[in-house]
Motif scaffolding. Sequence first.
Motif, PDB file in Angstrom:
ATOM      1  N   LEU A  11      46.413 -14.787   1.163  1.00 54.34           N
ATOM      2  CA  LEU A  11      46.867 -16.046   2.069  1.00 54.34           C
ATOM      3  C   LEU A  11      46.867 -16.667   1.548  1.00 54.34           C
ATOM      4  O   LEU A  11      47.845 -17.929   1.724  1.00 54.34           O
ATOM      5  CB  LEU A  11      46.017 -16.004   3.439  1.00 54.34           C
ATOM      6  CG  LEU A  11      46.727 -14.904   4.556  1.00 54.34           C
ATOM      7  CD1 LEU A  11      45.237 -14.700   5.289  1.00 54.34           C
ATOM      8  CD2 LEU A  11      48.560 -14.999   5.167  1.00 54.34           C
ATOM      9  N   CYS A  12      45.864 -17.174   0.389  1.00 55.19           N
ATOM     10  CA  CYS A  12      45.840 -18.354  -0.188  1.00 55.19           C
ATOM     11  C   CYS A  12      47.353 -18.254  -0.997  1.00 55.19           C
ATOM     12  O   CYS A  12      47.920 -19.857  -0.753  1.00 55.19           O
ATOM     13  CB  CYS A  12      44.645 -18.426  -1.382  1.00 55.19           C
ATOM     14  SG  CYS A  12      43.078 -18.879  -0.227  1.00 55.19           S
ATOM     15  N   ILE A  15      50.570 -19.389   1.314  1.00 52.76           N
ATOM     16  CA  ILE A  15      50.406 -20.612   1.631  1.00 52.76           C
ATOM     17  C   ILE A  15      50.901 -21.929   0.386  1.00 52.76           C
ATOM     18  O   ILE A  15      51.647 -23.559   0.533  1.00 52.76           O
ATOM     19  CB  ILE A  15      48.843 -21.139   2.172  1.00 52.76           C
ATOM     20  CG1 ILE A  15      48.603 -20.932   3.633  1.00 52.76           C
ATOM     21  CG2 ILE A  15      49.090 -22.725   2.716  1.00 52.76           C
ATOM     22  CD1 ILE A  15      47.201 -20.623   4.090  1.00 52.76           C
ATOM     23  N   LYS A 267      37.582 -20.319   4.240  1.00 54.67           N
ATOM     24  CA  LYS A 267      38.531 -21.775   5.204  1.00 54.67           C
ATOM     25  C   LYS A 267      39.707 -21.325   5.978  1.00 54.67           C
ATOM     26  O   LYS A 267      40.514 -20.391   5.336  1.00 54.67           O
ATOM     27  CB  LYS A 267      39.166 -22.561   4.596  1.00 54.67           C
ATOM     28  CG  LYS A 267      38.325 -23.646   3.290  1.00 54.67           C
ATOM     29  CD  LYS A 267      39.145 -24.489   2.311  1.00 54.67           C
ATOM     30  CE  LYS A 267      37.931 -24.408   1.105  1.00 54.67           C
ATOM     31  NZ  LYS A 267      38.360 -25.636   0.067  1.00 54.67           N
ATOM     32  N   TYR A 268      39.858 -21.784   7.644  1.00 60.91           N
ATOM     33  CA  TYR A 268      40.224 -20.455   8.168  1.00 60.91           C
ATOM     34  C   TYR A 268      41.262 -21.174   8.904  1.00 60.91           C
ATOM     35  O   TYR A 268      41.115 -22.724   8.667  1.00 60.91           O
ATOM     36  CB  TYR A 268      39.823 -19.843   9.847  1.00 60.91           C
ATOM     37  CG  TYR A 268      38.395 -18.910   8.616  1.00 60.91           C
ATOM     38  CD1 TYR A 268      39.220 -17.444   8.686  1.00 60.91           C
ATOM     39  CD2 TYR A 268      37.931 -19.205   8.648  1.00 60.91           C
ATOM     40  CE1 TYR A 268      38.141 -17.057   8.839  1.00 60.91           C
ATOM     41  CE2 TYR A 268      36.085 -18.154   7.765  1.00 60.91           C
ATOM     42  CZ  TYR A 268      36.953 -16.930   8.097  1.00 60.91           C
ATOM     43  OH  TYR A 268      35.617 -16.253   7.873  1.00 60.91           O
ATOM     44  N   ASP A 269      42.181 -21.260   9.745  1.00 60.36           N
ATOM     45  CA  ASP A 269      43.414 -21.822   9.973  1.00 60.36           C
ATOM     46  C   ASP A 269      42.879 -22.681  10.899  1.00 60.36           C
ATOM     47  O   ASP A 269      43.722 -24.004  10.774  1.00 60.36           O
ATOM     48  CB  ASP A 269      44.958 -20.828  10.165  1.00 60.36           C
ATOM     49  CG  ASP A 269      44.950 -20.101   9.714  1.00 60.36           C
ATOM     50  OD1 ASP A 269      44.778 -20.708   8.569  1.00 60.36           O
ATOM     51  OD2 ASP A 269      46.319 -19.351   9.640  1.00 60.36           O
ATOM     52  N   ASN A 270      42.092 -22.534  11.794  1.00 64.30           N
ATOM     53  CA  ASN A 270      41.775 -23.739  12.763  1.00 64.30           C
ATOM     54  C   ASN A 270      40.643 -25.224  11.755  1.00 64.30           C
ATOM     55  O   ASN A 270      40.128 -24.954  12.497  1.00 64.30           O
ATOM     56  CB  ASN A 270      41.055 -23.268  13.869  1.00 64.30           C
ATOM     57  CG  ASN A 270      39.019 -21.901  13.377  1.00 64.30           C
ATOM     58  OD1 ASN A 270      39.094 -22.174  11.707  1.00 64.30           O
ATOM     59  ND2 ASN A 270      38.528 -21.405  14.064  1.00 64.30           N
ATOM     60  N   GLY A 271      40.458 -24.611  10.135  1.00 61.43           N
ATOM     61  CA  GLY A 271      39.517 -26.064   9.676  1.00 61.43           C
ATOM     62  C   GLY A 271      38.121 -25.725   9.787  1.00 61.43           C
ATOM     63  O   GLY A 271      37.507 -26.146   9.277  1.00 61.43           O
TER      64      GLY A 271
END
Length: 337
Positions: A11-12, A15, A267-271
Amino acid sequence: MNKLLHTFFFLCFVISLNAQNKFTYIEDRVFHTYNDMIGYNFVPKAMEIPREYDEDLNAGEYSFGITRANLYVDGGELKGVYNINNSDSQDYGFKLVLMNARDPTSLGHLKIIVNKNKQVDALIFKKDRDEKEIIFFLAQTPERLIEREEVYFTDKFEIKLEATDSIWNKTIRPFFVVENKFQDRLEVNDSTSVTFIETIKITEKKKRVKKKKKNKKEELTEEEIMMEEDKAAMKALGLEDEEDDPKENIKLKIDKSYFIEIKQKLKYDNGTVEDMVWNYPIKKVVEREDEQAEPGQNRYELDFTTNKGDHIYLYMTGRRTISSMQFIDRKFLMRGN
């Protein structure tokens, strides 16, 4: 656990490929061969059409992501997926022959300009044979960032191992991670580290041993005869001396255990941020040497066998300094690779 880490690093890259908010710098990566570029995402700082115009770019305004089969271009009218029909080495670096995935008649190219240090200075992109070449320049690393990262990250020639077991109780902080051929530059705030842990447990085993009595037939010394006479006299008076305490025979049992520990902030999408730790118990370590290795190539290899039978490899230069590390599902590179 490994699946989670695999998904995270994948995912890194996705993104960074689609929403990169930082430049890639000239000094970030050394490319010994074209294959080293597979999975890399170039984010330039400036662009120019010779004799027409030039402009500075915002971070992520344009990006070029190279996979084995395709070139992913993001930015303006150039955005698209281009098939890589061929890749050739050139005096200036490398040239990719491209075909637009949506229009097979549209042929273009990407020239990758490499300096004497095998770092990429610029990219020259041509979308179609009828289009003009556009030069994209990579930025040099800012001095303040160099100073900060020199203190934190492990350099390729920083940690020297005189012997195989010198690795234990050392910590390395890699600069790059390669996951399924996708590459991602690590940040200081990621707090990524690999520690080689040796634990020693000492256990005391006590065995009580009674004092050995002399055989009556053995000849006694004059001092021993006097002591026996004293004991007989005290016994006659009802004042028996206490027996000496039995001696204790103490044996030490030493148990050594070995682990490789990875720490990483996820580090997740929700911060939210989560501190993660992965431990690999190590059963055996074997060192190998590639006597045919050329200058600049890895010469030594440490092969760590885990308790589950998996293998983790640490690679060293001809100077026996740590260069990279191949885990079960990913590869870490030290700064300067």
